[in-house]
Scaffold this active site. Structure first.
Site, PDB file in Angstrom:
ATOM      1  N   ASP A  10      -4.931   7.799   6.036  1.00  0.00           N
ATOM      2  CA  ASP A  10      -4.263   7.737   4.735  1.00  0.00           C
ATOM      3  C   ASP A  10      -3.117   8.738   4.791  1.00  0.00           C
ATOM      4  OD1 ASP A  10      -3.375   7.991   2.154  1.00  0.00           O
ATOM      5  OD2 ASP A  10      -5.292   8.635   1.300  1.00  0.00           O
ATOM      6  N   LYS A  46       7.107  11.259   1.836  1.00  0.00           N
ATOM      7  CA  LYS A  46       6.828   9.823   1.690  1.00  0.00           C
ATOM      8  C   LYS A  46       7.804   9.151   0.731  1.00  0.00           C
ATOM      9  CE  LYS A  46       2.736   6.953   0.851  1.00  0.00           C
ATOM     10  NZ  LYS A  46       1.296   7.084   0.543  1.00  0.00           N
ATOM     11  N   GLU A  96      -2.890   0.631   0.328  1.00  0.00           N
ATOM     12  CA  GLU A  96      -3.827   1.658  -0.140  1.00  0.00           C
ATOM     13  C   GLU A  96      -4.863   1.142  -1.137  1.00  0.00           C
ATOM     14  OE1 GLU A  96      -0.987   4.584  -1.302  1.00  0.00           O
ATOM     15  OE2 GLU A  96      -0.509   5.035   0.783  1.00  0.00           O
ATOM     16  N   ASP A 116      -4.441   2.841  -8.796  1.00  0.00           N
ATOM     17  CA  ASP A 116      -4.230   3.888  -7.799  1.00  0.00           C
ATOM     18  C   ASP A 116      -2.993   4.710  -8.150  1.00  0.00           C
ATOM     19  OD1 ASP A 116      -3.782   5.431  -5.571  1.00  0.00           O
ATOM     20  OD2 ASP A 116      -3.762   3.787  -4.128  1.00  0.00           O
TER      21      ASP A 116
END
Lengths: 575, 186
Positions: free
Chosen positions: A10, A72, A149, A172
């Site tokens: 992850d 990211k 994810e 999420d």
């Protein structure tokens, strides 16, 4: 060493984790300090090599220039970060994080690790997925799969419920990105029905808003404020108020401030509210209503906030499922997917979708959709192109991803050239096959229908070619910087104030009795400030007063909406 | 053209049972998905077949193409029975567009709240139009499985083509109204 060993990773905005299958179960691996969570932070010290994880995380306040966090957010762009060690692409920084995870895993497993499954936000586009894959390769991995994810989290949730049939939503909300995915679980098949999200929305935004608020309130611009604010935010998930202390922030004075959970909620609510539209759209795409779902799973650190849980409960009309560790579910799912690919996990298979519509630009600048969003992958779709002119030898095709009608409003993936055999108008024909693989990554193949010759088409990535677009964006932001000085802004602010003041008076008359005295006097005070700012004609003061009145009348607005709904129900005879 | 009914091993027909089809698809997935497959079946084709068969309109179209290849014409005109409904839906949608355009201009929560009752009125109109479209759409589909299409083939072909034509409008409007509903709720 087993050839089939694949790790699951992850790669998060805030934290990253790595896991491997052990005796049929996914296991997250700890680093030398015994920690499973690695902060996704890279620091370049004055001497020596880059360091990753907890130590650099503490360097953020001391040496922000040379400490990179939340990389990211830049994945899939051509932006570079500048440090004392030179310039780095987002892929290179991400690769440093992945290398650290790889070393930790090899230490824990006592064997070499070369193959990986890496997760990305479901709403990542083609460029962002390619960048993630490239980062994995830079770190020395063979990237066996890019997995979404929320889907990974669904695997973790469903691994012990393989006999069941159910429909679930995964909400999420992570450090930098938001995804909502709706899945159907049926005897080990995990089918994603719809997904939606925002790759620039997350806990980072709440942190920034909180830091702004505190900096304004306390009149400090202390580098430590960031760390202190985040810690306070975390404490407020369990407590209803907390103390923020900045000892000797300027070498002499200390500051102390009490932040309540309600205060934090006021700051965070507009950011959390932004997830509503995505949730509604994914439900509509799945043709489901909240009542059709069996569970709503919460994932991502931000879902620890009571505000977020309340929001999800209201929106989906059910108690959210918090059975998964919000930090670990995605990594566990990535590890399970690694197990599926290696054969270590049986009886589970994932059917994912492409989050964004894929299309090409047509004459007139419109987007012609070839693959609609939420199509199950892997998939292939064909499109035929002919020459518009006699003897035309080539044609340039722009590939786009997004949901907007105008081509320019969508994300340009790149463009490619099609070559025609010389022929009269409309006679040369080339078939183009768009293939989206199980990673959600696009491949394009062109086939000349006359000669039957096939060739893989290289798409020139828009990320590499659109210097102009980047310059344009920079030019625009510079332009807007002067906006505040212009006459137009003052006129607009005045208009707004003159619209707001009577609207607030009207609202007070209608639902004012439901406000506490304290609230009433606060609203009155905010109105007086708007009036005074109007009088003064100072742009900045008026804008600020307007914004404060907007914020201060949120409760009043909510009461008005409630009143309208009651009236509508009464009209229909329900009440 | 690949016969998707054959590929899925289901009887050819103008409409299929959604649950049965999903079961078949999940079974095929467990066998042929590239992540787990021991076969080299073209999974993208299975995917495309499911996309077609699971969408009632595409399924009907695929059926007509296989069974009555000459029946589908490129018809441009709206069926007469639907003209009035179209006018009504267009009016509702224009009102929604105007409302959303007006509302997006407003940034302040309180000013927006003043529009709440107007929003609820428009939502009511939308919901009743959507209910009507859905009802008409579903009623048309409900008839399809009962047609004995192996007899009187010419009349039947004509009927299927007409049903497909009407359903393509009804499906589109339903999609648009559902999209509007999401827009209004944001």
């Amino acid at each position: 060493m087993l050839m089939s060993d694949i790790v699951g990773i992850d790669l998060g905005t805030t934290n990253s984790l790595i896991g491997a299958m052990e005796a049929g179960f996914p296991l997250l691996l700890a680093d030398a300090d015994g920690e499973r969570l690695t902060p996704s932070v890279v620091h370049f010290p004055a001497n020596g090599e880059a360091i990753v994880g907890r130590a650099p995380s503490r360097m953020r306040a001391l040496d922000p220039q040379n400490t990179i966090a939340s990389i990211k957010r830049l994945m899939g762009t051509r932006e570079k970060v500048r440090t004392r060690a030179g310039e780095f692409s987002p892929e290179q920084i991400s690769a440093l994080i992945l290398k650290k995870l790889k070393a930790d895993a090899e230490r824990a497993l006592e064997r070499e690790v070369t193959r990986a499954v890496i997760t990305v936000p479901a709403y990542f586009n083609d460029a962002q997925r390619n960048a993630t894959k490239a980062a994995g390769e830079l770190a020395g991995f063979t990237v066996e799969r890019i997995v979404n994810e929320p889907t990974a989290a669904a695997l973790a949730y469903g691994m012990d419920k393989l006999g069941e049939k159910s429909k679930i939503a995964v909400y999420d909300l992570g450090g930098g990105t938001f995804d909502i995915s709706i899945l159907e679980l049926n005897k080990g098949v995990f089918q994603v029905i719809a997904t939606n999200g925002n790759t620039r929305l997350g806990g980072d935004d709440i942190d920034a808003a909180l830091v702004d608020f505190l900096a304004d309130k306390l009149q400090v611009s202390d580098a430590r404020l960031h760390e202190t604010a985040i810690a306070a935010k975390h404490r407020l998930s369990a407590e209803t108020e907390t103390q923020i202390d900045l000892p000797f922030f300027d070498g002499e004075n200390s500051l102390s401030f009490t932040l309540t959970r309600a205060g934090l909620d006021r700051i965070a609510r507009p950011i959390v509210e932004k997830t509503r539209a995505h949730c509604l759209r994914s439900l509509a795409d799945a043709k489901l209503s909240p009542a059709d779902l069996d569970a709503v799973i919460l994932v991502g650190g931000v879902t620890r906030m009571p505000l977020v849980r309340d929001f999800v409960r209201d929106l989906f009309q059910r108690e959210p499922n918090t059975s998964q560790n919000p930090d670990e579910a995605v990594a566990l799912g990535a590890t399970l997917q690694a197990g599926i690919l290696s054969g270590a996990v049986q009886n589970m298979v994932l059917l994912d979708v492409t989050p964004l519509s894929l299309g090409i630009e047509t004459f007139g600048g419109l987007m012609n959709v070839i693959i609609p969003r939420n199509s199950t992958i892997p998939l292939k779709a064909g499109e035929m192109f002919t020459n518009a002119l006699a003897g035309q030898r080539a044609m340039s095709i722009k590939v786009l991803q997004g949901e907007r009608e105008m081509a320019r409003d969508n994300w340009p993936l790149g463009e490619f050239e099609l070559e025609f055999e010389p022929a009269p108008k409309g006679q040369a024909r080339v078939g183009v096959q768009f293939e989206i693989d199980a990673n959600g990554i696009l491949h394009v193949l062109a086939r000349d229908t006359k000669t039957g010759v096939e060739k893989i088409v290289e798409i020139k990535s828009a990320v590499d070619v659109s210097d102009e677009a980047v310059e344009q964006m920079i030019a625009e932001s510079v332009e807007h910087a002067f906006d505040d000085m212009s006459e137009r802004v003052l006129t607009e602010a005045k208009l707004k104030a003159n619209e707001m003041l009577p609207a607030v008076r009207d609202a007070l008359q209608k639902v004012g009795e439901d406000l506490s005295n304290e609230e009433k006097s606060r609203v009155a005070e905010l109105m007086r400030e708007v009036e005074a700012a109007l009088e003064s004609g100072e742009v900045q003061r008026l804008k600020k007063a307007n914004a404060a009145l907007d914020e201060g009348t949120q409760h009043l607005a909510a009461l008005l909406v409630e009143r309208a709904m009651d009236e509508a129900l009464r009209r229909k005879g329900v009440l | 053209m690949t016969d998707y009914f054959h590929l899925f091993g289901v009887p050819r027909g103008p409409a299929l049972d959604a649950e049965m089809l999903k079961e078949k698809f999940h079974k095929l997935t467990a066998e042929h998905h590239p992540d787990v497959a021991k076969t080299d079946a073209d999974f993208a084709l299975i995917n495309e077949a499911y996309r077609t068969l699971s969408d009632p309109l595409l399924c009907l179209r695929h059926f007509i193409q296989l069974e009555f290849p000459s029946a589908l014409r490129a018809e441009q005109n709206m069926p007469e029975d639907l003209v009035q409904l179209f006018m009504h839906i267009a009016t509702v949608r224009r009102a929604i567009d105007a409302f959303v355009a007006r509302e997006t201009q407003i940034s302040s929560p309180l000013l927006r709240a003043h529009l709440a009752s107007e929003r609820l009125d428009i939502l009511d109109q939308l919901d009743s139009s959507l209910a009507f479209v859905t009802e008409t759409h579903d009623a048309l589909f409900a008839d399809l499985p009962h047609v004995d299409w192996k007899k009187n083939r010419e009349t039947v072909a004509e009927g299927f083509a007409m049903a497909h034509h009407m359903l393509s409008f009804l499906s589109k409007w339903r999609r648009q109204l559902m999209e509007d509903r999401v827009r209004l709720q944001m």
